[in-house]
Design an enzyme around this catalytic site. Structure first.
Site, PDB file in Angstrom:
ATOM      1  N   ARG A 166       0.882  -1.185   0.000  1.00  0.00           N
ATOM      2  CA  ARG A 166       0.000   0.000   0.000  1.00  0.00           C
ATOM      3  C   ARG A 166       0.908   1.220   0.000  1.00  0.00           C
ATOM      4  O   ARG A 166       1.613   1.473   0.987  1.00  0.00           O
ATOM      5  CB  ARG A 166      -0.908  -0.016   1.228  1.00  0.00           C
ATOM      6  CG  ARG A 166      -1.592   1.316   1.446  1.00  0.00           C
ATOM      7  CD  ARG A 166      -2.677   1.265   2.505  1.00  0.00           C
ATOM      8  NE  ARG A 166      -3.847   0.575   2.005  1.00  0.00           N
ATOM      9  CZ  ARG A 166      -5.046   0.619   2.583  1.00  0.00           C
ATOM     10  NH1 ARG A 166      -5.233   1.323   3.691  1.00  0.00           N
ATOM     11  NH2 ARG A 166      -6.065  -0.024   2.061  1.00  0.00           N
ATOM     12  N   HIS A 194      -7.401   0.742  -6.283  1.00  0.00           N
ATOM     13  CA  HIS A 194      -7.614  -0.181  -5.154  1.00  0.00           C
ATOM     14  C   HIS A 194      -8.332  -1.429  -5.698  1.00  0.00           C
ATOM     15  O   HIS A 194      -9.504  -1.664  -5.416  1.00  0.00           O
ATOM     16  CB  HIS A 194      -8.455   0.531  -4.095  1.00  0.00           C
ATOM     17  CG  HIS A 194      -8.405  -0.083  -2.726  1.00  0.00           C
ATOM     18  ND1 HIS A 194      -7.632  -1.185  -2.411  1.00  0.00           N
ATOM     19  CD2 HIS A 194      -9.059   0.255  -1.577  1.00  0.00           C
ATOM     20  CE1 HIS A 194      -7.801  -1.482  -1.132  1.00  0.00           C
ATOM     21  NE2 HIS A 194      -8.662  -0.643  -0.605  1.00  0.00           N
ATOM     22  N   GLN A 247     -10.205  -4.029  -3.451  1.00  0.00           N
ATOM     23  CA  GLN A 247     -11.480  -3.506  -2.953  1.00  0.00           C
ATOM     24  C   GLN A 247     -12.573  -3.694  -4.012  1.00  0.00           C
ATOM     25  O   GLN A 247     -13.669  -4.168  -3.696  1.00  0.00           O
ATOM     26  CB  GLN A 247     -11.307  -2.012  -2.630  1.00  0.00           C
ATOM     27  CG  GLN A 247     -12.553  -1.364  -2.096  1.00  0.00           C
ATOM     28  CD  GLN A 247     -12.891  -1.824  -0.683  1.00  0.00           C
ATOM     29  OE1 GLN A 247     -12.084  -1.720   0.211  1.00  0.00           O
ATOM     30  NE2 GLN A 247     -14.083  -2.358  -0.494  1.00  0.00           N
ATOM     31  N   ASP A 253     -17.447   6.632  -0.719  1.00  0.00           N
ATOM     32  CA  ASP A 253     -16.146   6.546  -0.052  1.00  0.00           C
ATOM     33  C   ASP A 253     -15.882   7.930   0.539  1.00  0.00           C
ATOM     34  O   ASP A 253     -16.578   8.904   0.206  1.00  0.00           O
ATOM     35  CB  ASP A 253     -15.074   6.161  -1.101  1.00  0.00           C
ATOM     36  CG  ASP A 253     -13.661   6.075  -0.525  1.00  0.00           C
ATOM     37  OD1 ASP A 253     -13.502   5.944   0.707  1.00  0.00           O
ATOM     38  OD2 ASP A 253     -12.700   6.146  -1.339  1.00  0.00           O
ATOM     39  N   CYS A 284     -16.679   1.409   1.108  1.00  0.00           N
ATOM     40  CA  CYS A 284     -15.454   0.604   1.262  1.00  0.00           C
ATOM     41  C   CYS A 284     -14.900   0.694   2.684  1.00  0.00           C
ATOM     42  O   CYS A 284     -14.112  -0.156   3.080  1.00  0.00           O
ATOM     43  CB  CYS A 284     -14.406   1.039   0.244  1.00  0.00           C
ATOM     44  SG  CYS A 284     -13.916   2.760   0.429  1.00  0.00           S
ATOM     45  N   ARG A 297     -13.427  -8.725   1.632  1.00  0.00           N
ATOM     46  CA  ARG A 297     -12.006  -8.464   1.384  1.00  0.00           C
ATOM     47  C   ARG A 297     -11.198  -9.700   1.752  1.00  0.00           C
ATOM     48  O   ARG A 297     -10.285 -10.105   1.030  1.00  0.00           O
ATOM     49  CB  ARG A 297     -11.515  -7.266   2.212  1.00  0.00           C
ATOM     50  CG  ARG A 297     -12.086  -5.909   1.831  1.00  0.00           C
ATOM     51  CD  ARG A 297     -11.580  -5.434   0.489  1.00  0.00           C
ATOM     52  NE  ARG A 297     -10.141  -5.379   0.424  1.00  0.00           N
ATOM     53  CZ  ARG A 297      -9.369  -4.406   0.940  1.00  0.00           C
ATOM     54  NH1 ARG A 297      -9.928  -3.356   1.525  1.00  0.00           N
ATOM     55  NH2 ARG A 297      -8.049  -4.443   0.831  1.00  0.00           N
TER      56      ARG A 297
HETATM   57  N1   CP Z   1     -11.214  -0.350   2.602  1.00  0.00           N
HETATM   58  C1   CP Z   1      -9.939  -0.396   3.024  1.00  0.00           C
HETATM   59  O1   CP Z   1      -9.009  -0.582   2.253  1.00  0.00           O
HETATM   60  O2   CP Z   1      -9.780  -0.252   4.378  1.00  0.00           O
HETATM   61  P1   CP Z   1      -8.403  -0.006   5.119  1.00  0.00           P
HETATM   62  O3   CP Z   1      -7.878   1.329   4.669  1.00  0.00           O
HETATM   63  O4   CP Z   1      -8.755  -0.019   6.589  1.00  0.00           O
HETATM   64  O5   CP Z   1      -7.442  -1.102   4.767  1.00  0.00           O
HETATM   65  N1  NVA Z   2     -10.095   6.620  -1.048  1.00  0.00           N
HETATM   66  C1  NVA Z   2      -9.703   6.192   0.273  1.00  0.00           C
HETATM   67  C2  NVA Z   2      -9.913   4.727   0.424  1.00  0.00           C
HETATM   68  C3  NVA Z   2      -9.618   4.169   1.783  1.00  0.00           C
HETATM   69  C4  NVA Z   2      -9.765   2.693   1.841  1.00  0.00           C
HETATM   70  C5  NVA Z   2      -8.236   6.559   0.488  1.00  0.00           C
HETATM   71  O1  NVA Z   2      -7.433   6.404  -0.437  1.00  0.00           O
HETATM   72  O2  NVA Z   2      -7.906   7.012   1.585  1.00  0.00           O
END
Ligand code: CP
Ligand code: NVA
Length: 309
Positions: A103, A130, A133, A223, A263, A291
């Site tokens: 990430r 993502h 997701q 989101d 999400c 997930r």
């Molecule tokens: N939806 C999601 O990716 O959650 P986190 O940021 O908690 O991993």
């Molecule tokens: N769009 C959000 C998603 C979190 C899972 C971010 O990137 O922070």
């Protein structure tokens, strides 16, 4: 065979729907205690430049459930690209581990890891996309509403990483995708253009009117308005998005049986009202649980079977 899981665009519709079929079947086997532990003594390295609840816990639990192990590596531990070059981290982890999940802020860092790693690399969210997701989301829609073909998914909010991957997955799998966003937050980038060009049946629209956009929705999705890394734009975004909250007024414009997905993490009172969130919590937490189920299958395929055929 495709070694990595970085971008929805790299896969055919058959590969994506095959993964969803397999994840749904594996979820059932797992609940019956019949899913084989195919990753015995295998290790997943998990690199996090940003915080996480779901991504970390779902990947770590999935590895445990398959008989393997996961190692959490924060940016302050390893210094991806600062303490150590990305390619050297990729090569070192390839000699010690069987897979890498990352990430990052910059999408190209995950691509670089994949280029230099001998083991599978999975995108666990970047500023750009993502994909895990999106696959868990469409797995949830399949479970709740059946075949994705012809379903309308309306994303009310920012044309961000989550929206981009969801749009890609919807268009590949025959669902209609509508983004309802304020002007300036559209998904009008090269990603969508390429996706549409490669897929003559792709059905995608943008609206600046959320009430009109949800009128034919099977799924209404949102989101956060402020993604990780955008904290300095918080107040401007809250102002820009104020007419884009999923609340009872908006739900009154949607078909009665429309489902709501998020999400997570959710910011009640901003992108979604408390009332709508709680009314749809069952679907939203099923989505979060998926997930785990999608990624467990993904790990079994990438690490256990050498990639996606
Ligand atoms: N939806 C999601 O990716 O959650 P986190 O940021 O908690 O991993
Ligand atoms: N769009 C959000 C998603 C979190 C899972 C971010 O990137 O922070």
């Amino acid at each position: 065979m495709i070694k990595d899981f970085i971008d929805i665009r790299e896969f055919s519709a058959a590969q994506l729907s095959g993964l969803l079929d397999r994840a749904i079947a594996d979820k059932k086997l797992f609940s019956q205690g019949r899913l084989p532990a195919t990753l015995d003594r295998k290790t997943l390295a998990m690199i996090f430049e940003k915080p996480s609840l779901r991504t970390r816990v779902s990947f770590e639990s999935a590895m445990t459930q398959l008989g393997g192990h996961a190692i959490y590596l924060s940016q302050s531990d390893i210094g991806l690209g600062s303490r150590e070059a990305v390619q050297d981290i990729a090569r070192t982890l390839s000699r010690m581990c069987n897979g890498i999940m990352a990430r990052t802020f910059r999408h190209d860092l995950v691509e670089q890891l994949a280029r230099h790693a001998a083991v599978p690399v999975i995108n666990g969210l970047t500023d750009f996309s993502h994909p895990c997701q999106a696959m868990a989301d469409l797995m949830t829609v399949r479970e709740l509403l059946g075949d994705l073909k012809g379903k309308t998914i309306v994303f009310v909010g920012d044309g961000n990483n989550v929206a981009r991957s969801l749009a890609g997955a919807c268009l590949m799998l025959g669902a209609r995708f509508i983004l309802a966003c304020p002007s300036g937050y559209e998904l009008n980038d090269a990603f969508m253009e390429k996706l549409m060009a490669g897929n003559p049946h792709a059905d995608c629209a943008t609206s600046h009117n959320p009430c009109e956009a949800v009128a034919g929705a099977d799924v209404i999705y949102t989101d956060t308005w402020v993604s990780m890394g955008q904290e300095d734009q918080r107040q401007k975004r809250i102002n820009d998005f104020e007419d884009f909250q999923i609340n009872s007024d908006l739900m009154a414009k949607a078909p009665k049986n429309a489902i709501v997905l998020h999400c997570l993490p959710a910011y009640r009172g901003f992108e979604i009202s408390e009332e709508v969130f709680e009314a749809h919590a069952e679907a939203i937490f099923r989505q979060a649980e998926n997930r785990l189920h999608f990624q467990r299958t993904l790990l079994a395929v990438l690490i256990g079977e050498g990639g996606i055929k």
